[in-house]
Design an enzyme around this catalytic site. Structure first.
Site, PDB file in Angstrom:
ATOM      1  N   ALA A   1       1.442 -10.547  18.498  1.00 20.80           N
ATOM      2  CA  ALA A   1       2.552 -10.888  17.749  1.00 20.80           C
ATOM      3  C   ALA A   1       4.082 -10.278  18.436  1.00 20.80           C
ATOM      4  O   ALA A   1       4.487 -11.439  18.149  1.00 20.80           O
ATOM      5  CB  ALA A   1       2.540  -9.793  16.644  1.00 20.80           C
TER       6      ALA A   1
ATOM      7  N   ASN B   1      -2.177 -13.385  15.140  1.00 24.49           N
ATOM      8  CA  ASN B   1      -4.069 -12.031  15.462  1.00 24.49           C
ATOM      9  C   ASN B   1      -4.553 -12.472  16.881  1.00 24.49           C
ATOM     10  O   ASN B   1      -4.235 -13.332  18.391  1.00 24.49           O
ATOM     11  CB  ASN B   1      -5.194 -12.278  14.445  1.00 24.49           C
ATOM     12  CG  ASN B   1      -5.672 -11.120  14.036  1.00 24.49           C
ATOM     13  OD1 ASN B   1      -6.128 -10.260  15.049  1.00 24.49           O
ATOM     14  ND2 ASN B   1      -5.203 -10.764  12.974  1.00 24.49           N
TER      15      ASN B   1
ATOM     16  N   VAL C   1      -7.563 -12.396  17.291  1.00 27.80           N
ATOM     17  CA  VAL C   1      -8.170 -13.022  17.042  1.00 27.80           C
ATOM     18  C   VAL C   1      -8.487 -14.243  16.421  1.00 27.80           C
ATOM     19  O   VAL C   1      -7.497 -13.999  15.798  1.00 27.80           O
ATOM     20  CB  VAL C   1      -9.466 -11.909  17.101  1.00 27.80           C
ATOM     21  CG1 VAL C   1      -9.575 -10.946  18.260  1.00 27.80           C
ATOM     22  CG2 VAL C   1      -9.361 -11.321  15.557  1.00 27.80           C
TER      23      VAL C   1
ATOM     24  N   HIS D   1       0.621  -1.370   0.076  1.00 27.52           N
ATOM     25  CA  HIS D   1       0.000   0.037  -0.013  1.00 27.52           C
ATOM     26  C   HIS D   1       0.590   0.837   0.101  1.00 27.52           C
ATOM     27  O   HIS D   1       0.086   1.983   0.766  1.00 27.52           O
ATOM     28  CB  HIS D   1      -0.603   0.344   0.716  1.00 27.52           C
ATOM     29  CG  HIS D   1      -1.931  -0.822   1.258  1.00 27.52           C
ATOM     30  ND1 HIS D   1      -2.412  -1.153   2.427  1.00 27.52           N
ATOM     31  CD2 HIS D   1      -2.142  -1.784  -0.241  1.00 27.52           C
ATOM     32  CE1 HIS D   1      -2.986  -3.083   1.630  1.00 27.52           C
ATOM     33  NE2 HIS D   1      -2.990  -2.594   0.692  1.00 27.52           N
TER      34      HIS D   1
END
Length: 283
Positions: free
Chosen positions: A265, A247, A249, A147
């Site tokens: 992490a 993660n 979740v 990105h």
């Protein structure tokens, strides 16, 4: 706490007649232990990182509401070409302020652990959705920024790339006129991928090539909803790689070659890196 799988290590008792020892017990392995052993046997590791890896360095995710003088603005609106056309001073000022905030952040243990996983017989390549430079400052090289990057700029009109030069401190909420392109005099914009824009073809092609050739893909801190980056774990699985999700979740897809490690992490990647280092240095 990491779940245990039915697969495990067989433990045997010795026999005086030197025949094959008798099976006494099967110890199921935790997901963390399975992931550690998968990484130990891997030659090519690719990490796909998302906003979650930088949160522990104090950088908010793109989904979080802005605070302070920026609180009245929606970040998902500011990160569009439409917003830049309507108010380039607002968008440029916001990105300069963001860049300044990122420059104050430091790489955390997760960034460092990824560097430490690499060895003489193991490569670790980084593909990131983040626009910060924390992977580079932790020591990773040739990082693929899907990105774009806050350290880059380009002309809004002719798309000519430019380096970001920022020396003065930027006050929160400041409206700043963007500099001009040296070639066409167009306004410079941040060198990031905005909502509604395509990824640079060369960057995406390089990312897919890395993922298709890796043994293990570690997907860390990603939401799994931003495409096309969200497709990379599927591409890895289809190519025969193991995918390790890290993660807070459960974001797993339930594939046989998937391992879901739930937790921070910084903690999980440090544990994995420590295991690899210990095994590498063991006699």
């Amino acid at each position: 706490m990491h779940q245990r799988r039915d697969i495990g290590i067989s433990l045997f008792t010795s026999r005086p007649d030197n025949r094959r020892p008798a099976l006494t017990k099967v110890c199921p392995l935790t997901e963390l232990e399975i992931a550690s052993n998968v990484l130990l046997n891997a030659k090519k590791i690719v990490c796909l990182s998302g906003a979650g890896i930088s949160v522990e360095s104090g950088i908010p995710t793109y989904r979080e509401k802005l605070t302070g003088l920026w609180a009245r603005h929606n970040p998902q609106h500011l990160e569009t070409a439409k917003a830049f056309r309507e108010n380039p001073r607002l968008v440029w000022g916001w990105y300069l302020w963001r860049r300044q905030q990122v420059s104050k952040a430091q790489p955390n243990a997760a960034h460092l652990a990824l560097c430490e996983m690499a060895g003489s017989t193991r490569t670790v390549s980084i593909i990131t959705q983040n626009v910060d430079d924390l992977h580079e400052r932790a020591g990773s090289v040739d990082v693929l920024h899907l990105h774009g990057s806050l350290s880059a700029a380009k002309c809004f009109a002719c798309h000519r790339p430019e380096l970001m030069i920022q020396s003065a401190m930027v006050e929160e909420g400041a409206l700043i006129e963007p500099p001009r392109c040296a070639r066409c005099n167009g306004k410079l914009r941040p060198g990031v991928v905005w909502y509604g824009e395509d990824l640079l073809p060369g960057v995406w092609k390089a990312a897919v090539s890395l993922v298709k050739s890796c043994d293990v893909l570690i997907s860390v801190g990603t939401s799994g909803i931003v495409t096309p980056a969200a497709n990379l774990p599927d591409i890895a699985l289809a190519s025969g790689a193991t995918v390790i999700h890290v993660n807070t979740v459960d974001v797993g897809m339930g594939a046989p070659n998937e391992i879901m490690l739930i937790g921070r992490a910084t903690k999980i990647l440090t544990q994995l890196s420590t295991f690899l280092s210990r095994e590498l240095n063991s006699p």
